[in-house]
Design a protein around this motif. Structure first.
Motif: not given
Length: 241
Positions: A103-104, A202-205, A234-239
């Motif tokens: 995803x990014x 993915x789970x959108x923020x 799980x990791x936070x990404x920039x789409x």
């Protein structure tokens, strides 16, 4: 990052045979296929490698230390975050490596102040929980878990403020080691994500950020000591980068 690309912590969890599944009480996914019973996604990779003295020493660990990110590097299909952590007044190196998300890129960079939190207990079911959070606001950057002990203690807390749980994905007869399960994630807002073993999503923020999630083995009801065995990254990404 494919599983053969480098050595990493693999947790010997009991594999559930998805091919033997039938829908649970007629339940189906939104696309009409049996919930949690689809064929494995070969791109899913919940493996991770943590290099840190407090992780490597002994069979137990309970750590919460401040760190500064030194570098974020991508090599092939793996991303490594190198850090310097303050442990009992001394500076100690640490690194965390896992698969690049489709995803990014990850949503952190060198210079960010973070906290590294660890729970490890090998007494029953090789419980491992690793969190990397932004120091300023406790924002989740990474949660990586494996195992399931003491009635799954600590796993849901590691994902807060997201909701984290599990459910049986489908009936599997007398499958040894428990029935196939799925991981259920919720938030922020009304967003939900339900992933069976060896799947990813993915789970959108917001419009520019999301949590990329990979799931490895998930088996429910295999032991009285732990209701679920799980591997989740799980990791936070920039789409879109």
């Amino acid at each position: 990052m494919r599983r053969a690309s480098y050595s990493y912590y693999h947790y010997g969890m009991v594999a559930a045979t998805l091919a033997a599944c039938a829908p649970k009480d007629g339940e189906t996914d939104r696309d009409g296929s049996p919930a949690g019973c689809e064929e494995a996604d070969p791109s899913a990779d919940a493996g991770f490698e943590l290099s840190f003295q407090e992780w490597d020493a002994g069979q137990f660990a309970d750590v919460d230390v401040p760190c500064a990110i030194d570098a974020v590097t991508v090599a092939g299909d793996a991303v490594t975050t190198a850090m310097t952590c303050e442990v009992d007044g001394a500076s100690e190196p640490a690194s965390l490596r896992f698969a690049v998300a489709a995803e990014g890129p990850v949503d952190w960079e060198a210079g960010l102040a973070v906290r590294l939190r660890i729970e490890k207990n090998f007494e029953f079911a090789t419980k491992r929980i690793v969190q990397l959070r932004a120091a300023a606001d406790d924002e989740i950057l990474v949660v990586a878990v494996s195992g399931g002990t003491d009635n799954n203690s600590g796993y849901a807390d590691a994902f807060l403020p997201l909701s984290y749980g599990y459910s049986q994905a489908c009936e599997a007869g007398d499958t040894e080691g428990g029935a196939p399960g799925q991981i259920d994630l919720g938030g922020p807002g009304e967003a939900e994500l339900h992933l069976g073993a060896h799947h990813r999503g993915s789970l959108p923020i917001d419009a520019e950020h999301a949590y990329a999630v990979d799931v490895g083995e998930v088996a429910v009801g295999g032991s009285n000591n732990f209701p679920v065995s799980q591997e989740v990254l799980l990791r936070r990404i920039r789409v879109g980068g």
